[in-house]
Write an enzyme that holds these catalytic residues in place. Structure first.
Site, short mmCIF file in Angstrom:
data_model
loop_
_atom_site.label_atom_id
_atom_site.label_comp_id
_atom_site.label_asym_id
_atom_site.label_seq_id
_atom_site.Cartn_x
_atom_site.Cartn_y
_atom_site.Cartn_z
N ASP A 1 -4.94 -8.65 -3.21
CA ASP A 1 -5.22 -8.40 -1.80
C ASP A 1 -6.51 -9.07 -1.31
OD1 ASP A 1 -5.49 -7.30 0.75
OD2 ASP A 1 -4.96 -5.29 0.19
N HIS B 1 0.83 -1.21 0.00
CA HIS B 1 0.00 0.00 0.00
C HIS B 1 0.87 1.27 0.00
CE1 HIS B 1 -3.24 -2.77 0.55
NE2 HIS B 1 -2.90 -3.08 1.78
C1 NGQ Z 1 -5.39 -7.72 6.35
N1 NGQ Z 1 -6.03 -5.96 4.83
O1 NGQ Z 1 -4.45 -8.08 7.04
O2 NGQ Z 1 -6.14 -8.51 5.77
C2 NGQ Z 1 -5.62 -6.24 6.17
C3 NGQ Z 1 -6.65 -5.77 7.14
C4 NGQ Z 1 -5.36 -4.82 9.07
C5 NGQ Z 1 -5.74 -4.81 4.27
N2 NGQ Z 1 -5.03 -3.99 4.95
C6 NGQ Z 1 -6.26 -5.90 8.57
N3 NGQ Z 1 -6.15 -4.51 3.06
O3 NGQ Z 1 -4.71 -4.12 8.29
O4 NGQ Z 1 -5.31 -4.66 10.28
ZN ZN Z 2 -3.12 -7.06 2.90
#
Ligand code: NGQ
Ligand code: ZN
Length: 461
Positions: free
Chosen positions: A324, A273
């Site tokens: 993702d 990101h």
């Molecule tokens: C994840 N996903 O780990 O799946 C994360 C969300 C977080 C994204 N950041 C959870 N798109 O970042 O705490």
């Molecule tokens: Zn992720």
């Protein structure tokens, strides 16, 4: 088959004519010869040949909730309210369901032009948060899914210890993710032979600066480096403004600046990101050699913000794309969304083109393959000797492509195939995995995925 003749092929240097591709038993390209005559008996590709795109960021299990969080729950839905729903789902998953979802997903990825995937894998424990008898239970399910689908894999077990900056204890909803640094290093040691046996690369993913305190980060990186000094390291960073604010409150620094000042970030790293950076962070992070891991469809879906691709590229930054959360599983569409976000933000066109490559779809494909390969830590950097024979044959008969020049065909594929697929064939390590647009196990893969999702929804996810 160990060779293919392409009337048009996209090499690192650009489009070439009459290209003979040859590879060895290990699936590595041994010849990429432009201006070649087609030898008798060598098959000719039915359309332009482009390198397969590595998918540099995947949480496979999230494929099963794609589309299920598109309703207003709270007055102000956000990344964080989405995460609550996603966690609820993550708590139900069993190993067989994970394998079925991942297998279905990897087949979809192949059919959509991805030839390898970096799996950022953080659900380690059982539903109660207790370690499985085999700590690698769920990681092995992912390895099996990738092997059955025939997609290249970089497995990135995730270190997750805290729920926020300043070592906030993990929440109940995070109980399946939490590993001590020692357990992580043991897990890596035990996964290494299993990965090697199927040509997968093993790396490490500190989940985020929110989830890994500085000491644990340092120790885990030292342990990984002792195991494999060039192993890939991926981290979520600066995706949400809340995370930036919390990091400043904790350390006085923004996340990317903190990471660059406290960790030896180099070409092994993929900064996933990296949405919110100041000009100086763009410059320094790009100069570090780290890959920016951009996930345009998920970043749009979750309301993250817009990465400044021009600033990154001006600093010589390398980038690639990932699907993702899998609201979109399509390499071409990620490139389109990335370019469109730049156009919307800057009111300009063809932002990702450059002086050497004015064709924007061509420039973006080459960049995403190069950056994706670096992030994967595997020889999947395109059509060149020594790289894997991972490539895609475009459908020259598709309405958006037929009768055009090869660079226009790729542009048609990226910008104008409007969710119909112009992918005809997909080869991974020289093996044809997708023929006439379909994976050989398409039907089983879809059925298994649907069944696993049905089970999970029945269980009240
Ligand atoms: C994840 N996903 O780990 O799946 C994360 C969300 C977080 C994204 N950041 C959870 N798109 O970042 O705490
Ligand atoms: Zn992720």
């Amino acid at each position: 088959m160990t060779n293919l003749f392409a009337t048009d092929a996209l090499l690192a240097s650009g489009w070439a004519r009459e290209v003979l591709l040859q590879w060895d038993d290990a699936g590595r390209l041994t010849a990429v010869q432009a201006g070649a005559a087609r030898p008798a008996g060598v098959e000719a590709a039915a359309g332009p040949v482009v390198p397969g795109t590595p998918n540099l960021h995947s949480h496979a299990f999230q494929r099963a909730i794609a589309g299920l969080t598109e309703y207003r729950g709270a007055a102000e839905d956000s990344f964080w309210s989405w995460r609550t729903l996603m966690y609820r789902f993550a708590l139900k998953l069993d190993p067989a369901q994970l394998e079925a979802i991942a297998f279905g997903l990897y087949v979809e990825m192949l059919e959509a032009g991805y030839t390898s995937v970096c799996e950022f894998h953080y659900v380690h424990h059982d539903q109660d948060g207790r370690p499985y008898a085999d700590d690698a239970e769920l990681a092995l399910a992912l390895l099996r899914a990738a092997r059955r689908a025939g997609i290249g894999l970089t497995l990135l077990p995730v270190l997750y210890q805290t729920s926020g900056f300043g070592a906030k204890p993990p929440g109940e909803g995070q109980r399946r993710f939490v590993l001590s640094t020692d357990s992580m290093l043991r897990l890596l040691e035990c996964l290494q032979p299993a990965c090697a046996a199927q040509g997968a690369r093993l790396g490490l993913a500190p989940h985020s600066l929110r989830a890994v305190p500085p000491d644990a980060l340092r120790e885990a990186l030292a342990g990984l480096t002792a195991l494999d000094a060039s192993a890939p390291i991926h981290i979520h960073i600066a995706e949400q403004t809340q995370e930036v604010d919390d990091c400043i409150a904790w350390s006085g620094q923004r996340p990317v600046a903190w990471l660059l000042d406290h960790t030896p970030v180099d070409g092994r790293w993929c900064l996933v990101h990296a949405t919110h950076m100041e000009p100086d962070e763009y410059r320094r992070a790009a100069a570090s050699g780290a890959v920016a891991g951009l996930c345009p469809s998920t970043e749009a879906n979750l309301g993250d913000g817009i990465f400044d691709l021009s600033a990154w590229c001006a600093g010589g930054g390398v980038w690639g794309v990932g699907s993702d959360s899998h609201v979109c599983v399509n390499a071409a569409e990620e490139l389109m969304l990335l370019e469109y976000s730049q156009r919307l933000a800057t009111r300009r066109r063809n932002v990702a083109a450059n002086a050497a490559q004015p064709q924007v779809a061509t420039a973006m494909t080459l960049a995403a393959v190069r950056g994706g390969a670096q992030a994967a830590g595997r020889p999947v950097a395109g059509l060149a000797v020594g790289q894997q024979a991972d490539f895609v044959v475009l459908d020259a008969a598709h309405a958006s492509l037929a009768g055009l020049e090869p660079s226009q065909m790729l542009a048609g594929h990226v910008f104008a195939s409007h969710r119909t697929s112009a992918v005809q064939g997909v080869y991974v390590g020289g093996n044809p995995r997708v023929v006439a647009g379909r994976h050989a196990e398409h039907a089983q893969a879809v059925a298994g995925f649907i069944d696993a999702r049905k089970q999970l929804l029945r269980d009240g996810a």
